[in-house]
Design an enzyme around this catalytic site. Structure first.
Site, mmCIF file in Angstrom:
data_model
loop_
_atom_site.group_PDB
_atom_site.id
_atom_site.type_symbol
_atom_site.label_atom_id
_atom_site.label_comp_id
_atom_site.label_asym_id
_atom_site.label_seq_id
_atom_site.Cartn_x
_atom_site.Cartn_y
_atom_site.Cartn_z
ATOM 1 N N PRO A 45 0.843 -1.200 0.000
ATOM 2 C CA PRO A 45 0.000 0.000 0.000
ATOM 3 C C PRO A 45 0.878 1.251 0.000
ATOM 4 O O PRO A 45 1.910 1.309 0.680
ATOM 5 C CB PRO A 45 -0.783 -0.110 1.316
ATOM 6 C CG PRO A 45 -0.446 -1.463 1.888
ATOM 7 C CD PRO A 45 0.869 -1.851 1.292
ATOM 8 N N GLU A 46 0.482 2.239 -0.770
ATOM 9 C CA GLU A 46 1.138 3.545 -0.781
ATOM 10 C C GLU A 46 0.221 4.519 -0.039
ATOM 11 O O GLU A 46 -0.819 4.931 -0.555
ATOM 12 C CB GLU A 46 1.366 4.025 -2.221
ATOM 13 C CG GLU A 46 2.211 3.092 -3.081
ATOM 14 C CD GLU A 46 3.703 3.374 -2.938
ATOM 15 O OE1 GLU A 46 4.054 4.318 -2.223
ATOM 16 O OE2 GLU A 46 4.501 2.640 -3.546
ATOM 17 N N ILE A 47 0.580 4.886 1.201
ATOM 18 C CA ILE A 47 -0.296 5.739 1.997
ATOM 19 C C ILE A 47 -0.152 7.198 1.575
ATOM 20 O O ILE A 47 0.808 7.570 0.902
ATOM 21 C CB ILE A 47 0.012 5.592 3.500
ATOM 22 C CG1 ILE A 47 1.373 6.242 3.831
ATOM 23 C CG2 ILE A 47 -0.018 4.148 3.922
ATOM 24 C CD1 ILE A 47 1.633 6.388 5.319
ATOM 25 N N GLU A 80 6.604 2.917 -4.803
ATOM 26 C CA GLU A 80 7.381 4.069 -4.321
ATOM 27 C C GLU A 80 8.208 3.646 -3.146
ATOM 28 O O GLU A 80 9.316 4.087 -2.993
ATOM 29 C CB GLU A 80 6.403 5.178 -3.903
ATOM 30 C CG GLU A 80 7.072 6.415 -3.327
ATOM 31 C CD GLU A 80 7.956 7.119 -4.314
ATOM 32 O OE1 GLU A 80 8.870 7.834 -3.894
ATOM 33 O OE2 GLU A 80 7.746 6.927 -5.506
#
Length: 870
Positions: free
Chosen positions: A292-294, A870
């Protein structure tokens, strides 16, 4: 729209001020720039607060000596693995992981739920392992810059940062290796050929010790699912060459997490780039892996701390949902059974059916339910939960628990198990025994050799003397037999022994002495004994100078099998040289050897300063040294005994030798009265005295306070708890503001802070607001707006205001930026396969677009390659 913003603001404040679980203490403060040092301290606090739920260990050290911590929470055999901060500038993911550990533990203790999930139920079946900060060197460099590293490394770090001393964009570890491009799945040398602040994959896979340690730990955890948190963009990577047979399984899990978080699932491609942790895990283990990219997209730096409450709301139940799914996947790998076994020896236990997961716990011989098997391992239920054992030294089926007296008429051969080939070659004489268990025609009895099995041949069963509960004092030495027959083995019990009789039969009385049962003849040499009439009631203290065996009665021979450590205890009764004390086992008796009474100590209320380092003892005994207290420490003394003084240090009581090293310390004489304002830049722990070791559980938030006394680098301040002391760390002491009376009009929106520090809580003061200036200090101005005060940076945006004009609209202060009903994205960003980094970044109104994606009502984020996390 304004109403919507106000509702959102108050909902956010409610989450901050009134968390779901308020009955247990919270140890993690995630709404801050969360450092490696703070994380390490919080891990240790959590481990101490929840010792039966949380375990932690170091996986090794980074090249700059920082520990890579792993934290396990839960008691189950299914495993889930969550890691964070592969990339230095993505440290807000550490805040997410640590808050999960903190909140899940609280909910477990309170037996409360989080978004409908029960942490107690899940963590009894699953263990969630965390590595909250994979890249502690890189995170420290990004947060603190060169000052956190040796001077001889500075030029190398600056070179890897393309000549810049600003490290806010730093992603790599401190060797310039991008840790999430280090894994063997699809690893290549990449386009960046030299160590750099980002994207350099190293000379070979798993070259960086951080990546190698994480990969090794993954093999050990053997998780069903992994989550590798990154930032930013609110998207979810989940696919890497997934086998067709697993595609629906993995997509279903990813879709659920996407729905929970609101993160968009990244569409799989036919040519994924690989080399990330998630890619390696999926390829190696064929199990679900998520990245997950927060946060909303934040280019080339860390997401702001202000986004944490929103990201926590999105992610707080993710770990619990995935724990649930991990348990389902794990249970498919074991064979479910419903069997009963009886074990006959102490068995080592394991958290998982793998020798690498052995614990230091054992289970005693007994009857256990088996609900699953795997290879040669059995999962059994115990009073403390489920555990795994090796399938040996046991029989299948129910071994009956009995309490059946047996009279052995002949000598009996003893067996270690109810099997003929387990003959111990040991024989016992005829006597009365009590069978504890029964298996077919076998009985388990207690013998001098331990619990042993006998056959029922030459045994009188259901031997049933009358049960009694009477206590006697022996007026003379008494002959005692192992059985109520004169041919049994005999011994002698001392005069004045106090014994409890439990059975009576044909003029014989059975009693227990030194954990053994004996039979004696009932006659006039037995004097009835009762606690109330035979002992004296008292109310005093006793100090045990050594650990003491506890007795059920004031007599040797009534050994309870329990003991207490040296320390101070409450005495409730006394008989001769015996004392009845309150213990965690109830009221028990101890002898007066190696003990002192309360009347021998003197209560005092004094303070002392140590002129030299001093050895501290747990009790007033030279053999009880436990630690050294540094010179210069100021201690509160509470009592004295002989040449000993008891003091409080780190909220613990210790005993010190009374000598010239203890110099009396009087606050009024040893500290200087002052009247000085201080600015507290961080939350400050409060101390009772101007010394480490006198710390309390109290603290104050960042604020401006008035100091009343000073001693060196310590200041006394008045608090709601009374006068307390603080250190000068993270404090501004040269705070001397100048009063002003000037109105200003803001030419642009400004951040207003609670104190004159950029690290304090802040709010937004809108453009065109008219504020009243009250004080100035250095490059700060204290202003008042709508009855609230804020510190703002003094600059040209503060325009002196003298016109007496009516203000037509209400200026509002919020913690959020004004949000329209829909974000319109007009300048689409497209990232090519490689970011070109020069010593100067050129920004134009629109970046060159390759494979542009149209964004409508949804953020669309890409990275260096189309599907690289990322």
């Amino acid at each position: 729209m304004k109403k919507l913003l106000l509702i959102s603001f108050f909902l956010w404040m409610g989450l901050v001020l009134f968390p779901e679980n308020s009955n247990a203490q919270s140890y993690v403060n995630p709404n801050q720039t969360y450092t490696y040092e703070e994380m390490t301290a919080d891990i240790r606090k959590l481990g101490m607060a929840y010792p039966d739920l949380i375990t932690y260990k170091s996986l090794g050290k980074t090249p700059y000596g920082r520990e890579m911590w792993a934290v396990g929470i839960g008691r189950g055999d299914a495993t889930l693995f969550i890691n964070s901060s592969h990339h230095a500038r993505e440290w807000l993911t550490t805040n997410i992981a640590m808050e999960m550990i903190d909140q899940y533990s609280e909910a477990y203790v309170n037996n409360s739920t989080i978004d409908g999930y029960s942490p107690r139920s899940l963590l009894n079946e699953v263990t969630i392992w965390f590595v909250p900060m994979v890249n502690p060197d890189g995170v420290t460099l990004q947060q603190s810059g060169l000052n956190a590293f040796p001077s001889w490394t500075h030029q190398s770090l600056i070179k890897m940062n393309n000549g810049s001393k600003n490290f806010k964009r730093w992603k790599a570890n401190a060797q310039g290796i991008d840790l999430n491009r280090q894994y063997p799945a699809g690893w290549t040398t990449g386009l960046v050929k030299q160590p750099s602040y980002m994207n350099y994959p190293g000379k070979k896979a798993l070259q960086a010790p951080e990546s190698a340690m994480l990969a090794s730990f993954t093999y050990w955890v053997d998780p069903e699912i992994t989550v590798s948190y990154h930032s930013s963009g609110r998207i979810l990577f989940w696919d890497y060459k997934i086998d067709k047979i697993n595609y629906n399984r993995d997509y279903t899990i990813a879709k659920k997490v996407g729905d929970m978080t609101g993160y968009s699932l990244v569409i799989p491609t036919s040519t994924p780039s690989g080399s990330g942790y998630k890619d390696w895990f999926i390829e190696t283990f064929n199990r679900p892996g998520l990245t997950p990219e927060i946060s909303y997209y934040v280019p080339n730096t860390n997401p702001p701390v202000s986004v944490f409450p929103e990201e926590w709301r999105r992610n707080k139940a993710v770990g619990l949902y995935l724990a649930q799914e991990s348990d389902k996947l794990w249970e498919k790998k074991v064979t479910h059974v419903n069997k009963t076994i009886t074990t006959f020896d102490t068995k080592s236990t394991l958290n998982r059916p793998n020798a690498k997961h052995a614990t230091n716990k054992t289970i005693k011989p007994g009857v256990y339910k088996v609900d699953a098997t795997k290879d040669s391992w059995l999962r059994v239920s115990t009073s403390s939960g489920k555990t795994w054992i090796y399938a040996s030294s046991l029989v299948y089926g129910q071994v009956e628990n009995v309490n059946e007296p047996l009279l052995l008429l002949t000598k009996k051969t003893l067996f270690s198990m109810p099997l003929q080939n387990k003959n111990t070659k040991t024989i016992i004489d005829p006597q009365v025994v009590t069978a504890k268990k029964k298996w077919n025609n076998w009985y388990l009895i207690n013998t001098p050799y331990g619990d042993r099995w006998i056959t029922d041949a030459s045994v009188i069963k259901n031997y049933a003397p009358t049960a009694i509960n009477e206590t006697y004092k022996l007026l003379v030495p008494k002959v005692a037999w192992a059985a109520p027959i004169y041919t049994a083995n005999r011994t002698s019990l001392p005069k004045d022994s106090v014994v409890t009789a439990t059975q009576k039969w044909n003029g014989w009385i059975q009693l227990q002495y030194d954990s053994k049962h004996y039979w004696i003849r009932e006659d006039h040499t037995l004097e009835p004994f009762t606690i109330n009439s035979s002992t004296e009631q008292v109310d005093q203290k006793i100090v045990l100078l050594t650990g003491k065996v506890l007795f059920d009665l004031p007599s040797f021979g009534s050994n309870s099998g329990q003991s207490v450590q040296a320390g101070t205890y409450q005495v409730v009764r006394k008989m001769n040289n015996w004392y009845a004390i309150d213990t965690s086992f109830g009221t028990k008796w101890v002898s007066d050897s190696s003990a002192i009474t309360e009347s021998q100590t003197k209560k005092i209320d004094s303070n002392y300063e140590l002129l030299l380092p001093k050895v501290a003892h747990s009790i007033p005994s030279s053999s009880a040294a436990v630690r050294s207290i540094p010179a210069g420490t100021i201690l509160q003394a509470t009592s004295e005994w002989n040449n000993w003084t008891s003091v409080i240090y780190d909220q613990q009581t210790y005993w010190l030798r009374t000598d010239g090293v203890l110099q009396p310390f009087i606050i009024d004489q040893s500290t200087e009265p002052i009247d000085q304002e201080l600015v507290l830049l961080t939350r400050k722990t409060l101390f009772n005295l101007p010394s480490y070791g006198s710390n309390t559980n109290e603290s104050v938030e960042p604020m401006i306070v008035k100091a009343t006394r000073q001693r060196g680098n310590w200041y006394a301040i008045n608090t709601e708890y009374g006068e307390r002391w603080i250190t000068n760390a993270s404090i501004i002491t040269d705070y001397h503001p100048t009063a002003i009376n000037q109105q200003f009009k803001l030419s642009q929106s400004k951040e207003g802070y609670t104190i004159p520090s950029l690290n304090s809580n802040n709010s937004i003061i809108n453009k065109e607001s008219i504020v009243n200036g009250k004080q100035t200090w250095k490059d700060w101005t204290l202003v008042e707006l709508s009855g609230k005060e804020y510190w703002v940076k003094t600059d040209s945006s503060l325009v002196p205001y003298t016109n007496q004009q009516s203000v037509s609209k209400v200026n509002t202060v919020t913690n959020q930026e004004t949000v329209t009903d829909q974000e319109t994205v007009t300048n689409q960003e497209t990232v090519t396969d490689q970011e070109t980094v020069t010593n100067q970044e050129t920004v134009t109104n629109q970046e060159t677009v390759t494979n542009q994606e149209t964004v409508t009502n949804q953020e669309s984020i890409t990275t260096e390659n189309e599907n690289v996390e990322e």
